[in-house]
Design an enzyme around this catalytic site. Structure first.
Site, PDB file in Angstrom:
ATOM      1  N   HIS A   1       0.845  -1.198   0.000  1.00 26.68           N
ATOM      2  CA  HIS A   1       0.000   0.000   0.000  1.00 26.68           C
ATOM      3  C   HIS A   1       0.880   1.248   0.000  1.00 26.68           C
ATOM      4  CE1 HIS A   1      -2.914   3.025   1.279  1.00 26.68           C
ATOM      5  NE2 HIS A   1      -3.833   2.207   0.817  1.00 26.68           N
TER       6      HIS A   1
ATOM      7  N   GLU B   1       0.586   4.158   1.288  1.00 27.67           N
ATOM      8  CA  GLU B   1       0.826   4.802   2.598  1.00 27.67           C
ATOM      9  C   GLU B   1       1.930   4.060   3.360  1.00 27.67           C
ATOM     10  OE1 GLU B   1      -2.594   5.254   5.312  1.00 27.67           O
ATOM     11  OE2 GLU B   1      -1.186   4.841   6.928  1.00 27.67           O
TER      12      GLU B   1
END
Ligand code: SF4
Length: 289
Positions: A124, A126
């Site tokens: 991901h 993030e």
């Protein structure tokens, strides 16, 4: 058929602020959005139509051609921010303050000499930003990722959209596998994610089926659908109203409606209208909670 909206759902303030920042950009065609602003194809198409260039999250090795770069709400590593600045790019930084708080926790753990363990999805965007500046880190998304790390000090934090119960399970497993370690934990799950999960639980208790509106690539939308399934209800994940199939609701008495944090209000409203227009829908508005 009754349609019940979750009390908390849809776009969080972090995503709304990032979208609103794009409206203040004077020359979109001179700006590259550094990844997906939100994991929502409709929003991506709209930004493209306004003239923004968008760089795929998995394709950010080469520098952008535009003088300005917009950092998304998911954030990036400081190293990446610095690389862009040193190459002469102006930055519009829309990193969500709750993502920045997770970066602070990771930085602090590193300063304390801890091996940093991020509970979340390895790929991901993030999470890649969170670990991008760290000297020593691991990402744990499943119980199978838990190890006995050689470090005497561990610092554990969460991807902001992690579900609390999942994080607790992984944290317990880490403690069990590392009895030798001093383990510090910072719960960096964001409040909008918590509110949406709580509201979804209320919905699961009332509905036969729950419709989850959001992008196929949206992590938190997929997590919401998973929570519905774990709660013993059928989840129907759609990006837009035209994906709804009336046959899925033929035997339904109550349909719950929720949406991920990257889903726009008009998409949710259109799905609600379509559900209420189905032949068996009572059209009686009610609210969860
Ligand atoms: S999901 Fe949470 S951390 Fe992510 S942008 Fe929204 S409020 Fe910020």
């Amino acid at each position: 058929m009754e349609v019940i909206r979750a009390q908390a759902m849809g776009m969080c303030f972090g995503v709304k602020d990032a979208l609103s920042a794009t409206r203040s950009v004077a020359d979109p065609s001179a700006t590259t959005i550094w990844g997906e602003l939100v994991h929502n194809d409709a929003v991506g198409r709209e930004l493209g139509a306004r003239g923004f260039l968008q760089r795929d999250e998995g394709n950010r090795d080469s520098l952008p051609a535009t003088p300005q770069v917009l950092i998304t709400a998911h954030g990036v590593a400081d190293r990446e921010r610095q690389r862009l600045i040193e190459a002469g790019h102006r930055l519009v930084d829309t990193t969500c303050p709750l993502v920045a708080r997770a970066h602070d926790a990771a930085r602090q753990f590193a300063l304390e000499g801890r091996h940093v363990v991020v509970l979340g999805k390895r790929d991901h965007v993030e999470v890649r930003g969170l670990v991008g500046d760290l000297p020593s880190w691991s990402v744990v998304g499943h119980l199978a990722d838990v190890e006995r790390w050689p470090s005497a000090r561990l610092g554990v934090l969460c991807q902001t959209t992690m579900q609390e119960c999942e994080a607790q399970k992984l944290l317990d497993a880490i403690a069990c596998a590392n009895p030798q370690a001093d383990i510090a934990f910072r719960d960096t799950i964001c409040e909008p994610t918590r509110q949406r999960v709580r509201a979804l639980r209320d919905l699961i208790a009332m509905a036969d089926v729950v419709v989850v509106v959001g992008g196929r690539h949206s992590n938190n939308t997929r997590q919401l659908a998973l929570t519905v399934a774990r709660g013993g209800r059928r989840a129907i994940h759609v990006e837009s109203a035209n994906e709804l199939d009336p046959r899925d609701f033929a035997a339904c008495r109550v349909v719950g409606l929720t949406a991920g944090t990257s889903t726009q209000d008009d998409a949710i409203d259109a799905v609600e209208r379509a559900l209420r227009a189905m032949p068996s829908a009572s059209g009686v508005p009610r609210h969860a909670g």
